[in-house]
Write an enzyme that holds these catalytic residues in place. Structure first.
Site, PDB file in Angstrom:
ATOM      1  N   ASP A 281       0.821  -1.211   0.000  1.00 49.14           N
ATOM      2  CA  ASP A 281       0.000   0.000   0.000  1.00 49.14           C
ATOM      3  C   ASP A 281       0.856   1.263   0.000  1.00 49.14           C
ATOM      4  O   ASP A 281       1.809   1.382   0.774  1.00 49.14           O
ATOM      5  CB  ASP A 281      -0.888  -0.018   1.251  1.00 49.14           C
ATOM      6  CG  ASP A 281      -1.771   1.200   1.347  1.00 49.14           C
ATOM      7  OD1 ASP A 281      -2.711   1.301   0.544  1.00 49.14           O
ATOM      8  OD2 ASP A 281      -1.507   2.052   2.222  1.00 49.14           O
ATOM      9  N   GLU A 323       1.096  -0.947  -5.030  1.00 50.64           N
ATOM     10  CA  GLU A 323       0.050   0.062  -5.200  1.00 50.64           C
ATOM     11  C   GLU A 323       0.754   1.413  -5.308  1.00 50.64           C
ATOM     12  O   GLU A 323       0.972   2.103  -4.320  1.00 50.64           O
ATOM     13  CB  GLU A 323      -0.938   0.055  -4.027  1.00 50.64           C
ATOM     14  CG  GLU A 323      -2.182   0.889  -4.321  1.00 50.64           C
ATOM     15  CD  GLU A 323      -2.328   2.164  -3.511  1.00 50.64           C
ATOM     16  OE1 GLU A 323      -3.180   2.982  -3.859  1.00 50.64           O
ATOM     17  OE2 GLU A 323      -1.589   2.355  -2.525  1.00 50.64           O
TER      18      GLU A 323
END
Ligand code: GLC
Length: 642
Positions: A281, A323
């Site tokens: 993330d 990501e």
């Protein structure tokens, strides 16, 4: 460091591993992997730390994770090493869901595996499920404890049991690894606040505004509306702590090698619960450099290489997904370029493709999409794009000024058009979305909204207009056809297969009300999913269209991610063409980006011959020796007919 010293450090680590695991039946395999990947591990560490000093601690982690790896997962490792391209193959289909919104909790998901398997899903990304901070937690991206599951979802044992069931059903599990920040309630932050200097070093803390102000000069704001600025004053710390996102999400300090060792261990821990992939993330933000926007710094890739190498040794079936919602120039590096080629993440989100699909649908013009995609450097043949139409986040209108200029458009004007169009504010717009994080300083406005609402289904239903509804369903199917046909790992966002609309119920929850991304995070509607909906209704028709895409994709081996997709338009800007030249066969895809019929000419389909073609989504044979009519939002996946 001389090569000889490097070898000495690696040799020492090898002996350390062998000693720690004497008697382990898989030690020879582990050492073979160590021999293969330790140089990458060492090189990645060396770019950032004193590698020799860190290597023993990392080796300890590797030994511990290996020791804790069940026989079942060790067997999965052996199998996956023989099918390392599982996430690239055309039979790979992803699904993204919140555990609670999909099925209440983890045991609930176990009871719905048949739904996923029936749809053809082979990869499930469960949105953040580790224990978050209480109250607002950015949809779980403010993690308080990486080693426990959010209580209302179940336990770590439930997660491991779910992973086993998923594996038995042929589905791989992806979990989020939030590695740019922790919740300010995380144990590390708590210890830092209590004055422990070792933990204070896990964060970026500044005594006054001097340094933060210098950084701010070149830092963008990610949540300008609800979390302006990038630093937060903390009384207990008696300092300003770096908080790129919300004030309760503290950025961790990756220049501290202890942070690296912690996360290597967390990765091994999650892999040992049965995770097949970790979603890194906000990885772009993990290294800070004065005078830059503190994204995409080279150290990020060195660190990823080191983490990936450690994972390859201790849990070789685990893959990484980056990501990194960054521009085309920067994103390819997350799949590996130059010295890092093939050594970092296996998957990366294709944010550009997503943005360009929506842009092309609003403009009824594929030229900008084709131009933007042509700028992408090649990716390693062992990697794949994660392609998607919607996810849990907003859409940032990442249109490059130079790309826009190339097709004679103004970048700023087009971005404004898209923001207005998808908020439903542009005259004639089919979309129903909302502005997210309007930034008056930059004019930047992002968009929230579900795929179906953005594609026009909501407006058509409200207007009671059957023709518009028909068009909107075709538009949504066409958009998803691009996602499934592109040749990466397609990710279906939960509920999109049923055309779920915007959901405004988040406004009733104070922990969510401020963040309108919840509008496109509706709960699964099982009455629709279980087929109780009137067949022929919206849900049923969208579902059939998605199912068809999945089936056709699985039959087309040439959609394997190892070759690129070349995008272009025909003489008609509304007719987009994707070409994929794979050893398994050439596939040409045609998409009508408009609500009117278009004509396709034989030459448009090169390099396919002008003979009969098989259209894989309908199963029909097409004679293209003459011009053929492409219906509104028609999507064709063509190969030469056998
Ligand atoms: C990622 C997530 C997003 C979150 C952010 C901070 O971009 O997708 O939802 O807000 O990271 O963790």
């Amino acid at each position: 460091m001389s090569p000889r010293e490097t070898v000495a450090a690696i040799d020492a680590a090898r002996s350390q591993l062998a000693a720690a695991l004497t008697g382990d039946p898989d030690l020879p395999d582990l050492l073979a992997r160590f021999d293969r990947w330790a140089p990458d591990l060492h090189a990645g560490l060396s770019a950032v730390y004193d590698a020799d000093a860190v290597l023993p601690a990392v080796t300890d982690v590797i030994a511990g994770v290996h020791r804790g790896r069940s026989e079942r997962l060790r067997q999965r490792d052996r199998e996956r090493l023989l099918r390392a391209d599982w996430f690239q193959a055309s039979d790979a289909v992803g699904y993204v869901a919140y555990a609670d919104l999909f099925a209440g909790d983890l045991p609930g998901i176990r009871r719905h595996i048949d739904y996923l398997a029936g749809l053809g899903v082979t990869y499930l990304h469960l949105m953040p499920l580790l224990t978050p901070r209480p109250g607002a937690n950015d949809g779980g991206y403010a993690v308080m404890d990486y080693r426990s599951v959010r209580a209302d979802l179940g336990s770590m044992d439930d997660l491991a049991a779910l992973a086993r069931d998923l594996h038995d059903a042929g589905i791989s599990l992806t979990l989020d690894l939030v590695l740019n920040h922790v919740a300010r309630e995380h144990e590390w932050a708590v210890k830092a606040k209590a004055g422990d200097p070792a933990y204070r070093d896990y964060f970026y803390v500044f005594p006054d505004r001097t340094v933060p102000d210098q950084y701010e000069e070149t830092l963008p704001e990610i949540f300008p509306a609800f979390a302006p600025g990038n630093f937060t004053w903390d009384e207990a710390l008696d300092g300003w702590v770096w908080t790129t996102f919300n004030e309760w999400q503290w950025d961790v300090n990756w220049s501290n090698p202890r942070v690296f060792v912690e996360y290597a261990d967390i990765i091994g821990f999650l892999a040992n619960q049965g995770a097949d992939c970790v979603r890194l993330d906000a990885i772009a933000f993990t290294w800070k450099r004065m005078g830059t926007n503190c994204q995409n710094q080279p150290e990020v890739h060195a660190l990823t290489q080191a983490l990936r190498a450690a994972a390859r040794i201790m849990s070789p079936s685990l893959i990484f997904k980056a990501e990194a919602i960054v521009g085309p120039k920067d994103v390819v590096a997350y799949l590996g370029q130059g010295e890092h080629a093939g050594k970092v993440s296996d998957l990366a989100y294709h944010n550009s493709l997503m943005v360009q699909i929506w842009s092309a649908l609003a403009a009824r013009d594929g030229r900008l999409l084709a131009t933007a995609l042509s700028r992408f450097a090649p990716i390693p043949v062992t990697s794949a794009w994660a392609t998607y139409l919607r996810c849990h986040d907003d859409i940032g209108w990442a249109i490059d000024d130079a790309d826009a200029a190339d097709v004679g458009w103004d970048g700023y004007a087009h971005r404004s058009f898209l923001a207005d169009f998808y908020a439903g504010e542009f005259e004639g717009s089919f979309a129903r979305g909302m502005h997210f994080q309007s930034n008056p300083e930059t004019g930047d406005r992002r968009t929230s909204g579900s795929a179906a609402s953005l594609a026009g289904i909501e407006a058509a239903l409200d207007g009671g207009n059957p023709a518009a509804l028909e068009t909107a369903i075709s538009r949504l199917s066409c958009a998803y056809a691009m996602v499934f046909g592109f040749g990466g790992l397609p990710l279906l966002y939960m509920g999109d297969e049923l055309g779920l609309l915007n959901d405004h119920s988040y406004l009733d929850d104070p922990a969510k009300a401020e963040d309108n991304r919840w509008i496109h995070r509706p709960a699964m509607d099982w009455s629709l999913a279980d087929g109780h909906a009137a067949s022929g209704g919206v849900a049923d028709r969208v579902f059939q269209a998605i199912r068809r895409l999945i089936e056709a994709r699985k039959e087309l081996a040439a959609l394997h991610a190892s070759v690129p997709t070349e995008a272009s338009v025909t003489g008609d800007p509304a007719v987009l063409v994707f070409r994929r030249r794979h050893a398994a066969g050439t596939v040409v895809q045609v998409y009508n980006l408009s609500e009117s019929t278009r004509v396709l000419w034989p030459g448009d389909l090169q390099p396919l011959a002008a003979g009969p073609l098989l259209e894989h989504l309908s199963g029909e044979v097409l004679d293209i020796s003459r011009p053929v009519v492409l219906p509104p939002y028609g999507a064709w996946w063509l190969t030469e007919a056998p």
